[in-house]
Design a protein around this motif. Structure first.
Motif, PDB file in Angstrom:
ATOM      1  N   GLU A 106     -17.027 -15.891 -71.975  1.00 55.89           N
ATOM      2  CA  GLU A 106     -16.302 -14.857 -72.713  1.00 55.89           C
ATOM      3  C   GLU A 106     -14.916 -14.587 -72.132  1.00 55.89           C
ATOM      4  O   GLU A 106     -13.998 -14.225 -72.871  1.00 55.89           O
ATOM      5  CB  GLU A 106     -17.099 -13.540 -72.730  1.00 55.89           C
ATOM      6  CG  GLU A 106     -18.396 -13.613 -73.490  1.00 55.89           C
ATOM      7  CD  GLU A 106     -19.574 -14.097 -72.648  1.00 55.89           C
ATOM      8  OE1 GLU A 106     -20.709 -14.001 -73.116  1.00 55.89           O
ATOM      9  OE2 GLU A 106     -19.365 -14.588 -71.517  1.00 55.89           O
ATOM     10  N   PHE A 148     -12.638 -17.274 -73.555  1.00 59.38           N
ATOM     11  CA  PHE A 148     -12.343 -16.983 -74.961  1.00 59.38           C
ATOM     12  C   PHE A 148     -11.349 -15.825 -75.066  1.00 59.38           C
ATOM     13  O   PHE A 148     -10.352 -15.920 -75.797  1.00 59.38           O
ATOM     14  CB  PHE A 148     -13.635 -16.672 -75.719  1.00 59.38           C
ATOM     15  CG  PHE A 148     -13.434 -16.468 -77.191  1.00 59.38           C
ATOM     16  CD1 PHE A 148     -13.004 -17.505 -78.001  1.00 59.38           C
ATOM     17  CD2 PHE A 148     -13.683 -15.238 -77.775  1.00 59.38           C
ATOM     18  CE1 PHE A 148     -12.816 -17.327 -79.370  1.00 59.38           C
ATOM     19  CE2 PHE A 148     -13.499 -15.047 -79.137  1.00 59.38           C
ATOM     20  CZ  PHE A 148     -13.065 -16.092 -79.931  1.00 59.38           C
ATOM     21  N   TYR A 189      -9.252 -15.294 -85.779  1.00 58.45           N
ATOM     22  CA  TYR A 189     -10.553 -14.730 -85.411  1.00 58.45           C
ATOM     23  C   TYR A 189     -10.766 -13.392 -86.123  1.00 58.45           C
ATOM     24  O   TYR A 189     -11.835 -13.132 -86.672  1.00 58.45           O
ATOM     25  CB  TYR A 189     -10.649 -14.578 -83.897  1.00 58.45           C
ATOM     26  CG  TYR A 189     -11.992 -14.130 -83.397  1.00 58.45           C
ATOM     27  CD1 TYR A 189     -13.158 -14.800 -83.750  1.00 58.45           C
ATOM     28  CD2 TYR A 189     -12.111 -13.038 -82.547  1.00 58.45           C
ATOM     29  CE1 TYR A 189     -14.398 -14.401 -83.284  1.00 58.45           C
ATOM     30  CE2 TYR A 189     -13.345 -12.628 -82.066  1.00 58.45           C
ATOM     31  CZ  TYR A 189     -14.484 -13.308 -82.449  1.00 58.45           C
ATOM     32  OH  TYR A 189     -15.711 -12.903 -81.979  1.00 58.45           O
ATOM     33  N   LYS A 238     -20.009 -16.406 -86.435  1.00 55.38           N
ATOM     34  CA  LYS A 238     -18.776 -16.538 -85.650  1.00 55.38           C
ATOM     35  C   LYS A 238     -18.894 -17.599 -84.560  1.00 55.38           C
ATOM     36  O   LYS A 238     -17.891 -17.978 -83.955  1.00 55.38           O
ATOM     37  CB  LYS A 238     -18.428 -15.206 -84.963  1.00 55.38           C
ATOM     38  CG  LYS A 238     -18.182 -14.045 -85.865  1.00 55.38           C
ATOM     39  CD  LYS A 238     -17.781 -12.804 -85.074  1.00 55.38           C
ATOM     40  CE  LYS A 238     -18.782 -12.482 -84.001  1.00 55.38           C
ATOM     41  NZ  LYS A 238     -18.383 -11.410 -83.107  1.00 55.38           N
ATOM     42  N   VAL A 250     -15.996 -19.373 -81.953  1.00 55.42           N
ATOM     43  CA  VAL A 250     -15.981 -18.959 -80.545  1.00 55.42           C
ATOM     44  C   VAL A 250     -16.189 -20.172 -79.639  1.00 55.42           C
ATOM     45  O   VAL A 250     -15.458 -20.352 -78.650  1.00 55.42           O
ATOM     46  CB  VAL A 250     -17.048 -17.868 -80.284  1.00 55.42           C
ATOM     47  CG1 VAL A 250     -17.174 -17.570 -78.796  1.00 55.42           C
ATOM     48  CG2 VAL A 250     -16.717 -16.599 -81.072  1.00 55.42           C
ATOM     49  N   THR A 264     -13.439 -21.517 -76.934  1.00 60.40           N
ATOM     50  CA  THR A 264     -13.882 -21.412 -75.548  1.00 60.40           C
ATOM     51  C   THR A 264     -13.799 -22.790 -74.892  1.00 60.40           C
ATOM     52  O   THR A 264     -13.297 -22.922 -73.770  1.00 60.40           O
ATOM     53  CB  THR A 264     -15.319 -20.858 -75.469  1.00 60.40           C
ATOM     54  OG1 THR A 264     -15.343 -19.551 -76.058  1.00 60.40           O
ATOM     55  CG2 THR A 264     -15.803 -20.785 -74.035  1.00 60.40           C
TER      56      THR A 264
END
Length: 188
Positions: free
Chosen positions: A128, A131, A145, A167, A171, A175
């Protein structure tokens, strides 16, 4: 008489806590900072605490839920950290041997003013962050996004798992791109 959260089915919880998106709010950074300061007082020294999720990306719509990633050393017993968090008003939502998720700000009558998700993990389990940093470095991708989330919002308003799954390809793509380029090279 209303049910306690722990007695509700997943469908009842999704009705009480639907997907809501709002314009970026500067208060989210303040909420994160306040909560991170509290966490630093109760968690082991050396614990990494990061603001993740869309509330950490200025300028895009997000669920008004501040996501916090807490990373601890592999030598730390997650169950002990879990007990400490639960003693400090965090509600454990899910758990496996390497990850535990908590929330705060969910009440029997709906969301509180400040709502948090805390993701407890071992150091390095932090996609995360890649990202988030990629979105910050690439505002056009952040806007893409945002557009995806706005498109999915009403379709999955009462289906959090469906919303997240819809999503996931986006993602994962960005990432992986961020990790491939490395954290120091994401400005490319």
């Amino acid at each position: 008489m209303s049910k306690k959260l722990s007695e509700m089915t997943l469908e009842e919880l999704w009705q009480l806590f639907p997907i809501i998106l709002t314009e970026h709010n500067d208060c989210w950074e303040k909420y994160y900072a306040e909560e991170a300061a509290k966490l630093k007082k109760i968690l082991p020294i050396g614990t990494e605490i990061n603001h993740i999720g869309s509330t950490a990306v200025e300028g895009i719509w997000a669920k008004p839920i501040v996501d916090i990633l807490v990373e601890v050393d592999e030598t730390v017993d997650l169950s002990k950290i879990s007990a400490t968090l639960q003693d400090n008003s965090w509600i454990k939502m899910s758990e496996n041997n390497r990850r535990i998720s908590f929330n705060k700000g969910y009440t029997e009558s709906g969301f509180a003013e400040k709502v948090f998700h805390l993701h407890l993990r071992y150091v390095g389990d932090n996609d995360e962050i890649y990202f988030r940093d990629y979105l910050i470095a690439h505002p056009e991708v952040a806007k893409d996004y945002e557009a995806l989330k706005l498109e999915l919002w009403k379709r999955y308003e009462y289906d959090r798992d469906g919303y997240t799954a819809a999503k996931s390809e986006f993602v994962k793509k960005y990432t992986a791109l961020a990790k491939e380029r490395g954290t120091n090279d994401i400005q490319e």
